[in-house]
Design a protein around this motif. Structure first.
Motif, PDB file in Angstrom:
ATOM      1  N   PHE A   1      20.441  71.324  61.577  1.00  0.00           N
ATOM      2  CA  PHE A   1      20.040  72.550  60.896  1.00  0.00           C
ATOM      3  C   PHE A   1      18.541  72.804  61.098  1.00  0.00           C
ATOM      4  N   GLU A   2      17.758  71.737  60.954  1.00  0.00           N
ATOM      5  CA  GLU A   2      16.310  71.885  61.120  1.00  0.00           C
ATOM      6  C   GLU A   2      15.970  72.337  62.535  1.00  0.00           C
ATOM      7  N   GLU A   3      16.624  71.734  63.519  1.00  0.00           N
ATOM      8  CA  GLU A   3      16.380  72.121  64.916  1.00  0.00           C
ATOM      9  C   GLU A   3      16.778  73.572  65.143  1.00  0.00           C
ATOM     10  N   MET A   4      17.863  73.993  64.535  1.00  0.00           N
ATOM     11  CA  MET A   4      18.349  75.356  64.693  1.00  0.00           C
ATOM     12  C   MET A   4      17.310  76.372  64.209  1.00  0.00           C
ATOM     13  N   LEU A   5      16.559  75.980  63.168  1.00  0.00           N
ATOM     14  CA  LEU A   5      15.576  76.901  62.597  1.00  0.00           C
ATOM     15  C   LEU A   5      14.206  76.789  63.259  1.00  0.00           C
ATOM     16  N   GLU A   6      14.015  75.779  64.089  1.00  0.00           N
ATOM     17  CA  GLU A   6      12.722  75.613  64.739  1.00  0.00           C
ATOM     18  C   GLU A   6      12.576  76.607  65.896  1.00  0.00           C
ATOM     19  N   PRO A   7      11.345  77.072  66.145  1.00  0.00           N
ATOM     20  CA  PRO A   7      11.141  77.933  67.328  1.00  0.00           C
ATOM     21  C   PRO A   7      11.351  77.123  68.602  1.00  0.00           C
ATOM     22  N   SER A   8      11.836  77.770  69.634  1.00  0.00           N
ATOM     23  CA  SER A   8      12.092  77.075  70.903  1.00  0.00           C
ATOM     24  C   SER A   8      10.780  76.594  71.509  1.00  0.00           C
ATOM     25  N   ALA A   9      10.829  75.433  72.141  1.00  0.00           N
ATOM     26  CA  ALA A   9       9.628  74.844  72.745  1.00  0.00           C
ATOM     27  C   ALA A   9       9.901  74.558  74.216  1.00  0.00           C
ATOM     28  N   GLU A  10       8.848  74.617  75.022  1.00  0.00           N
ATOM     29  CA  GLU A  10       8.959  74.298  76.434  1.00  0.00           C
ATOM     30  C   GLU A  10       9.104  72.785  76.609  1.00  0.00           C
ATOM     31  N   PRO A  11       9.985  72.344  77.500  1.00  0.00           N
ATOM     32  CA  PRO A  11      10.161  70.895  77.678  1.00  0.00           C
ATOM     33  C   PRO A  11       8.959  70.249  78.367  1.00  0.00           C
ATOM     34  N   GLU A  12       8.653  69.020  77.929  1.00  0.00           N
ATOM     35  CA  GLU A  12       7.606  68.217  78.551  1.00  0.00           C
ATOM     36  C   GLU A  12       8.233  66.884  78.963  1.00  0.00           C
ATOM     37  N   PRO A  13       7.913  66.395  80.175  1.00  0.00           N
ATOM     38  CA  PRO A  13       8.542  65.141  80.626  1.00  0.00           C
ATOM     39  C   PRO A  13       8.057  63.941  79.816  1.00  0.00           C
ATOM     40  N   VAL A  14       8.988  63.032  79.544  1.00  0.00           N
ATOM     41  CA  VAL A  14       8.677  61.738  78.928  1.00  0.00           C
ATOM     42  C   VAL A  14       9.299  60.681  79.825  1.00  0.00           C
ATOM     43  N   GLY A  15       8.477  60.086  80.694  1.00  0.00           N
ATOM     44  CA  GLY A  15       9.009  59.145  81.657  1.00  0.00           C
ATOM     45  C   GLY A  15       9.920  59.836  82.642  1.00  0.00           C
ATOM     46  N   ASN A  16      10.822  59.074  83.231  1.00  0.00           N
ATOM     47  CA  ASN A  16      11.710  59.615  84.257  1.00  0.00           C
ATOM     48  C   ASN A  16      13.008  60.175  83.698  1.00  0.00           C
ATOM     49  N   ASP A  17      13.386  59.738  82.480  1.00  0.00           N
ATOM     50  CA  ASP A  17      14.727  60.054  81.995  1.00  0.00           C
ATOM     51  C   ASP A  17      14.760  61.017  80.825  1.00  0.00           C
ATOM     52  N   TYR A  18      13.622  61.335  80.227  1.00  0.00           N
ATOM     53  CA  TYR A  18      13.655  62.077  78.974  1.00  0.00           C
ATOM     54  C   TYR A  18      12.716  63.277  79.007  1.00  0.00           C
ATOM     55  N   LEU A  19      12.999  64.208  78.115  1.00  0.00           N
ATOM     56  CA  LEU A  19      12.184  65.401  77.938  1.00  0.00           C
ATOM     57  C   LEU A  19      11.826  65.537  76.464  1.00  0.00           C
ATOM     58  N   ARG A  20      10.705  66.163  76.257  1.00  0.00           N
ATOM     59  CA  ARG A  20      10.255  66.396  74.888  1.00  0.00           C
ATOM     60  C   ARG A  20      10.296  67.891  74.586  1.00  0.00           C
ATOM     61  N   TYR A  21      10.926  68.252  73.476  1.00  0.00           N
ATOM     62  CA  TYR A  21      10.949  69.626  72.999  1.00  0.00           C
ATOM     63  C   TYR A  21      10.270  69.648  71.632  1.00  0.00           C
ATOM     64  N   GLY A  22       8.998  69.967  71.618  1.00  0.00           N
ATOM     65  CA  GLY A  22       8.263  69.933  70.358  1.00  0.00           C
ATOM     66  C   GLY A  22       8.200  68.518  69.826  1.00  0.00           C
ATOM     67  N   SER A  23       8.809  68.302  68.650  1.00  0.00           N
ATOM     68  CA  SER A  23       8.793  66.968  68.044  1.00  0.00           C
ATOM     69  C   SER A  23      10.097  66.211  68.286  1.00  0.00           C
ATOM     70  N   ARG A  24      10.934  66.722  69.217  1.00  0.00           N
ATOM     71  CA  ARG A  24      12.222  66.086  69.476  1.00  0.00           C
ATOM     72  C   ARG A  24      12.330  65.642  70.925  1.00  0.00           C
ATOM     73  N   ILE A  25      13.098  64.582  71.126  1.00  0.00           N
ATOM     74  CA  ILE A  25      13.260  64.031  72.474  1.00  0.00           C
ATOM     75  C   ILE A  25      14.710  64.197  72.903  1.00  0.00           C
ATOM     76  N   ALA A  26      14.893  64.402  74.223  1.00  0.00           N
ATOM     77  CA  ALA A  26      16.231  64.605  74.793  1.00  0.00           C
ATOM     78  C   ALA A  26      16.300  63.921  76.143  1.00  0.00           C
ATOM     79  N   MET A  27      17.532  63.690  76.628  1.00  0.00           N
ATOM     80  CA  MET A  27      17.678  63.113  77.961  1.00  0.00           C
ATOM     81  C   MET A  27      17.697  64.233  78.997  1.00  0.00           C
TER      82      MET A  27
END
Length: 877
Positions: free
Chosen positions: A316-342
């Motif tokens: 729910f919190e992510e749904m209400l957050e404004p969209s963020a541009e992805p930033e690389p975290v190492g080779n396998d992950y991306l960062r969207y604001g304060s959240r991390i994704a593969m």
């Protein structure tokens, strides 16, 4: 506006008929529940029956057309009524009038008279809007409002309040609901794993599921789990798990209402055994009781709800957050604001070790507070797909070991991994203790919750801010070369609970096997296995034995072996005690364990004999106490005169600060006796009571009776007699209610009351008080054992705790004409383990005949009618 057309109401005969109808329906529903029908279906059926009765009463009291509308709210609004649930109603009125008010009063009085318990409010639409704007909980109650009867236009006006986008917009509503959740959970120690959990309002309870539906409706127009699945907020498997967990809690709640005969929402000890039997749970063996299996069902359901609820809120919190541009975290992950994704959606399936590595990346990347909703979903899928195969994947184990080597920061990652089910997949044995409770008052959390709290306590030793609370532990932590071994010991120390057998032995085997699979060297494997096997050794030694006795310290040191084992064991012991129950930790236990730690370090670096050590300790104690007394301007000759009457055991069993304090009190008193001194907060982390009086039989009983009347707990007693026959009795005390040392005012009250009692010893027996509700459910057969200890006899008493227990034991000792020379008092939840060193009145060990007399006296004063043969225990067995 239509006119109010009041009716004559429900006649007495009709009320009796309605009451009979409800009684008959409740009996039929209870029978259906006993026959195995679904609790949710029965709650819906009861809701329908009550609705028909309520609507009938409304029509009889107010008429078919009135300037008012009747709405079901709360659980009734959702159509569910459990056997003793309140019937929550909202009467919306277009305008207030005396006629309408009288009609409503008759209506609600009728409901009470026929046996319903209406929780009701009468408001105008304007009042509803005003209150809803001020309070999110009022707004939330309107979400469940369901029209039953009355003026239809009021329902449209009510929907207008709920549809107003300016009233509690999504962000504000989410913040308000989370604040309410946090405040409610704080009342239950922020965990669902309490001994007497609240099925409705506790963490992971039914209210949590209601809150998720409210959030879904307000934030995503998804009022139920199926709708949330359609919106992509829940996976079908997640919704299915929540539905199963809800069914469990509803079944338990239905049974609880029937068992209690009222709207009880707490799984109290009063009901747990009966509920387990009612729902078909049976004892498997002594360490897996039916009541424990029943409670495990609750804890697992509540844990599932709490975990899934936390993840859904994050979405729910992510749904209400404004969209963020992805930033690389190492080779396998991306960062969207304060959240991390593969990066690759198939990463966790193709490379299972990434399941652990992403938690490491979350630790390493500053500002990361969570995973994206899609990442959480992928973690769930991968854990489910790989299952316990993760436990045999060497790459996963390597990543897990890399995480543990981060030390204290790894603990937060372990908590999050547990929330996603990943920890149980890597450690299948841990999954078996999820929700595993122990039916006693000592272990206040389930095994999994306790284990995670122990891990957090271990991590606290790395925090400089904790130095004030744990000075020795924080001093040791930087010298722990491999913190991963401490974390592994904490993970495994209770992992074998509930299997039958000694959990320390079984846990040692599990720890050794897992550490070997991790690829640890043999010496590190051995250390973790030893810590698991011996994790209770230090606490039991400190609380049950006299750690001022060099023999006790050397026996303990011989098991510990070296400083490395001692350091690890000390840290694990403290973390374990606090993780078992925060109420168990106090300054006295802190000092007790640090004293044993210090004495053991000395013993481990010393090769001299016990006799030499004892003599050295006596000399050192004399020298340091003399220096303190001379600094207070007492002369060496006066000090020597007092000490000439002290036995050597005084200097061996007491600290120099205690000897100096006792000696100064005697010198100041001159020849006046009896002397009573009270140190509110002594060097031993407790209140210290010193009694100096002519020794007599029954003195111990008099002292303990006064302490009991004043509600002090005795944690240690040292009873010595001077060379001229003066009692040198020392008692370490804590307040019974708070387990804290006494205030200055309480210390002075104790001193005055004790002096009066010693001047007039007659009539100072302890009052008899009833046991608490909790203790009533944990009564055990007292066990009395005798064993030789030098020139004395040791009495071991294991029984159920109760108010005034020590005073009752003291009365029995006096009646049996035995003398007390030392006492160790240890309480573990409802279980008391007390040890007394005794002689007869000629200071000789107790013969068997005197032991038999004492045993009978004890059982009589403890109120037990159990045959003596069932209580006798061979201390040498």
């Amino acid at each position: 506006m239509p006119a109010v057309v009041p009716r004559s109401g429900v006649s007495p005969e009709a009320r009796r008929s309605l009451r009979q109808l409800l009684d008959d329906a409740d009996r039929a529903l209870a029978t259906a529940f006993r026959d195995g029908e679904d609790a949710s279906a029965l709650a819906l059926r009861r809701g329908e029956i009550v609705q028909r009765v309520v609507v009938h009463a409304w029509g009889a009291c107010l008429g078919d057309i009135a300037a008012a509308g009747l709405f079901a709210v709360g659980g009734f609004g959702r159509g569910l009524l459990f056997p003793a649930s309140d019937v929550d109603l909202l009467a919306l009125v277009g305008e207030n009038s005396p006629t309408l008010s009288r009609a409503l009063e008759n209506f609600f009085a009728c409901l009470w008279d026929i046996g319903l318990k209406p929780g009701h409010a009468v408001r105008t639409v304007a009042q509803c809007r005003e209150l809803a704007a001020q309070d999110a909980s009022v707004f939330t109650s309107l979400l469940d409002a369901r029209r039953l009867a009355g003026w239809p236009i009021l329902a449209e006006q009510l929907r207008g309040i709920l549809d107003d986008p300016a009233l509690w917009p999504p962000r504000a509503y989410l913040a308000a609901r989370l604040a309410e959740r946090d405040a409610r959970h704080a009342r239950y120690d922020d965990t669902a794993q309490n001994l007497e959990p609240n099925l409705k309002d506790g963490p992971g309870g039914l209210r949590t599921l209601d809150a998720l539906r409210w959030l879904g409706r307000r934030l995503a127009n998804a009022p139920d789990f199926d709708a949330m699945v359609a919106e992509g907020l829940l996976e079908p498997v997640e919704a299915a798990k929540l539905t199963r967990a809800e069914a469990t809690l509803r079944r338990y709640r239905y049974a609880l209402h029937l068992e209690a005969g009222r709207a009880e929402e707490r799984l109290l000890f009063d009901y747990q055994r009966a509920l387990a039997a009612r729902l078909g749970f049976e004892d498997e063996h002594a360490k897996n009781l039916g009541v424990e299996q029943f409670m495990q069902g609750y804890y697992r359901a509540a844990t599932q709800i709490e975990r899934s609820g936390t993840q859904l809120v994050e979405r729910f919190e992510e749904m209400l957050e404004p969209s963020a541009e992805p930033e690389p975290v190492g080779n396998d992950y991306l960062r969207y604001g304060s959240r991390i994704a593969m990066r690759n959606p198939h990463l966790f399936v193709r490379r299972p070790a990434a399941l652990v590595e992403i938690f490491i990346a979350r630790l390493d990347e500053p500002g990361i507070t969570g995973f994206t909703a899609e990442t959480m979903r992928r973690i769930q899928h991968a854990v489910s797909q790989h299952g316990e195969g993760l436990a045999d994947d060497q790459a996963v184990l390597d990543a897990f070991l890399a995480l543990l080597r981060r030390g204290a920061p790894a603990v937060d990652a372990l908590w999050r991994m547990n929330r996603h089910g990943l920890l149980a997949a890597i450690l299948p044995a841990f999954g078996k203790v999820v929700g595993r409770m122990q039916y006693d008052l000592f272990h206040v959390y389930t095994v999994d919750e306790h284990t995670l709290r122990v891990l957090r306590n271990v991590a606290r030793f790395a925090d400089p801010a904790a130095r004030r609370d744990f000075p020795v532990g924080c001093e040791i932590w930087p010298h722990i070369e491999r913190p991963e071994l401490m974390l592994l010991a904490a993970l495994f120390h209770d992992i074998a609970k509930g299997r039958g057998g000694d959990h320390s032995v079984l846990g040692e085997e599990d720890a050794r096997a897992f550490c070997t699979r991790l690829g640890l060297p043999d010496d590190q494997v051995a250390l973790v296995a030893w810590l698991v096997r011996q994790h209770l050794l230090m606490s039991t030694t400190a609380q049950r034995q006299d750690i001022t006795d060099p023999d006790v310290v050397h026996r303990f040191a011989s098991v510990v072996g070296d400083w490395e084992h001692l350091d690890h064991l000390y840290l694990l012991t403290i973390a374990d005690i606090i993780g078992t129950s925060p109420k168990l930790w106090n300054a006295w236990k802190d000092r007790l364990l640090s004293d044993l730690y210090t004495a053991t370090r000395f013993a481990l670096r010393s090769d001299v004999s016990h006799a030499t050590i004892a003599g050295s300790r006596v000399r050192e104690c004399r020298e340091r106490a003399l220096g303190m007394l001379v600094a207070e301007r007492f002369t060496p000759d006066a000090i020597a005169k007092v000490w000439a009457d002290f036995p050597d055991l005084s200097f061996l069993r007491h600290r120099p600060e205690q000897i100096a304090w006792q000696t100064a009190a005697i010198l100041r008193a001159g020849s006046a006796t009896p002397l009573v001194e009270v140190h509110p907060f002594s060097i031993r982390g407790s209140t210290e009571l010193f009694v100096y009086a002519p020794d007599r039989d029954g003195l111990f009983a008099t002292v303990t009776a006064v302490l009991d009347r004043l509600r002090f707990s005795v944690v240690e007693a040292r009873v010595l007699v001077s060379n001229t026959g003066m009692a040198l009795d020392t008692f370490l005390l804590l307040e019974s209610d708070t387990q804290a040392p006494a205030s200055l005012q309480r210390a002075e009250e104790l001193r005055a009351r004790m002096l009066r009692a010693l001047d007039h010893p007659e009539g100072h027996s302890a009052p008899k008080r009833g046991i608490s509700r909790h203790l009533r459910h944990f009564q055990m057969v007292p066990r009395v054992a005798f064993s030789p200890v030098g020139e004395r006899t040791q009495l071991s008493l294991v029984c159920t705790d109760r108010p005034g227990l020590l005073a009752a034991v003291s009365q029995a000792l006096a009646e049996a004409e035995v003398r007390v020379h030392d006492a160790r008092i240890a309480t573990f939840g409802e279980r008391v383990e007390d040890f007394f060193q005794l002689t007869d009145r000629r200071n000789a060990p107790l013969p068997e005949s005197r032991q038999a007399i004492l045993r009978d006296c004890l059982l009589r004063h403890l109120g037990s009618d159990t045959p003596r043969t069932a209580l006798n225990a061979n201390a040498n067995a």
